[in-house]
Design a protein around this motif. Structure first.
Motif, short mmCIF file in Angstrom:
data_model
loop_
_atom_site.label_atom_id
_atom_site.label_comp_id
_atom_site.label_asym_id
_atom_site.label_seq_id
_atom_site.Cartn_x
_atom_site.Cartn_y
_atom_site.Cartn_z
N THR A 1 -34.23 -17.28 -5.99
CA THR A 1 -35.87 -16.87 -6.36
C THR A 1 -35.18 -14.93 -5.94
O THR A 1 -35.06 -14.85 -4.66
CB THR A 1 -36.66 -16.98 -5.13
N PRO A 2 -35.31 -14.57 -7.20
CA PRO A 2 -34.85 -13.37 -6.60
C PRO A 2 -35.94 -12.53 -6.43
O PRO A 2 -37.30 -12.48 -6.23
CB PRO A 2 -34.48 -12.22 -8.09
N ILE A 3 -36.04 -10.71 -4.82
CA ILE A 3 -36.82 -10.39 -3.82
C ILE A 3 -35.80 -9.06 -4.40
O ILE A 3 -34.59 -9.10 -3.99
CB ILE A 3 -37.03 -11.58 -2.16
N ALA A 4 -37.21 -8.38 -4.80
CA ALA A 4 -36.55 -6.91 -4.33
C ALA A 4 -37.12 -6.11 -3.71
O ALA A 4 -38.44 -6.37 -3.66
CB ALA A 4 -36.76 -5.99 -6.75
N SER A 5 -36.57 -4.99 -2.54
CA SER A 5 -37.08 -4.56 -1.53
C SER A 5 -36.93 -3.11 -1.77
O SER A 5 -36.10 -2.91 -1.79
CB SER A 5 -36.43 -5.28 -0.22
N PHE A 6 -37.74 -2.34 -1.26
CA PHE A 6 -37.77 -0.98 -0.74
C PHE A 6 -38.95 -0.64 0.33
O PHE A 6 -40.14 -1.17 0.33
CB PHE A 6 -38.00 -0.29 -2.03
N VAL B 1 -41.55 -2.91 0.96
CA VAL B 1 -41.90 -3.42 0.16
C VAL B 1 -41.38 -4.71 -0.47
O VAL B 1 -40.21 -4.30 -0.53
CB VAL B 1 -42.80 -2.30 -0.95
N SER B 2 -42.15 -5.59 -0.99
CA SER B 2 -41.06 -7.41 -1.28
C SER B 2 -41.80 -6.95 -2.75
O SER B 2 -42.56 -7.33 -2.93
CB SER B 2 -40.95 -7.84 -0.25
N ALA B 3 -41.45 -7.81 -3.40
CA ALA B 3 -41.94 -7.77 -4.98
C ALA B 3 -40.76 -9.62 -5.55
O ALA B 3 -39.60 -9.09 -5.20
CB ALA B 3 -41.00 -6.84 -5.84
N PHE B 4 -41.51 -9.63 -5.69
CA PHE B 4 -40.41 -11.36 -5.79
C PHE B 4 -40.51 -11.78 -7.61
O PHE B 4 -41.42 -11.48 -8.13
CB PHE B 4 -41.55 -12.39 -5.46
N GLY C 1 -40.06 -8.58 -9.20
CA GLY C 1 -38.75 -8.38 -8.61
C GLY C 1 -37.41 -7.12 -9.49
O GLY C 1 -37.05 -6.20 -8.89
N GLU C 2 -37.41 -8.39 -10.58
CA GLU C 2 -36.01 -7.61 -11.22
C GLU C 2 -36.43 -6.39 -11.92
O GLU C 2 -35.31 -5.43 -12.45
CB GLU C 2 -35.99 -9.29 -12.71
#
Length: 151
Positions: free
Chosen positions: A24-29, A55-58, A62-63
């Motif tokens: 599962t991808p997670i983008a964090s900023f 912030v985490s977006a799954f 996130g992608e």
């Protein structure tokens, strides 16, 4: 229960992508949000002290975040807020974390171009051999899967 929050602020770090063990991808900023007020003594706008959020977006969000936003851009983030205490040796503090449900550019100060991604569709399992035929759908029925919406 987690509190829901919506903030407007500037991205403080380029989003980074990582993956959970299951892929599962997670983008964090990080994002900084601050109050602006007009100072009548100096006749100018003044920024208040920023509040920083992790912030985490799954998954697909996130992608899309990774492909769409970068450091310095002004965005709107909505999601579940968690306040967490942390300790590291002699240091301790509080972290504000948002699990994003929506992220978008704030359009008051700029423009953006939206590109829809192709929906991910899983093929449905074939019906059992003894299943009755499905009801026919009226021509032009906008609610039919894959049909265009009228608006």
């Amino acid at each position: 229960m987690k509190d829901q929050i919506t903030i407007v602020g500037n991205i403080g770090s380029d989003p980074e992508l990582r993956r959970l063990a299951d892929g599962t991808p997670i983008a964090s900023f990080r994002i900084a949000s601050h109050e602006r007020r007009y100072d009548q003594k100096t006749s100018s706008w003044v920024d208040g002290t920023p509040s920083w959020y992790d912030v985490s977006a799954f998954r697909s969000l996130g992608e899309h975040v990774l492909a769409s936003v970068k450091r310095g851009q002004r965005v709107i983030v909505t999601g579940a807020l968690t306040i967490r205490r942390w300790e590291n040796g002699e240091r301790s503090g509080t972290a504000a974390e948002i699990e994003a449900t929506a992220v978008g550019h704030e359009l008051r100060f700029g423009t953006t171009v939206y590109t829809a991604s192709a929906p991910r569709r899983e093929e449905p399992a074939p019906p059992p051999a003894d299943a009755p035929d499905p009801e026919p759908v009226a021509a032009g029925a906008w609610a039919a899967p894959g049909a265009e919406t009228p608006f």
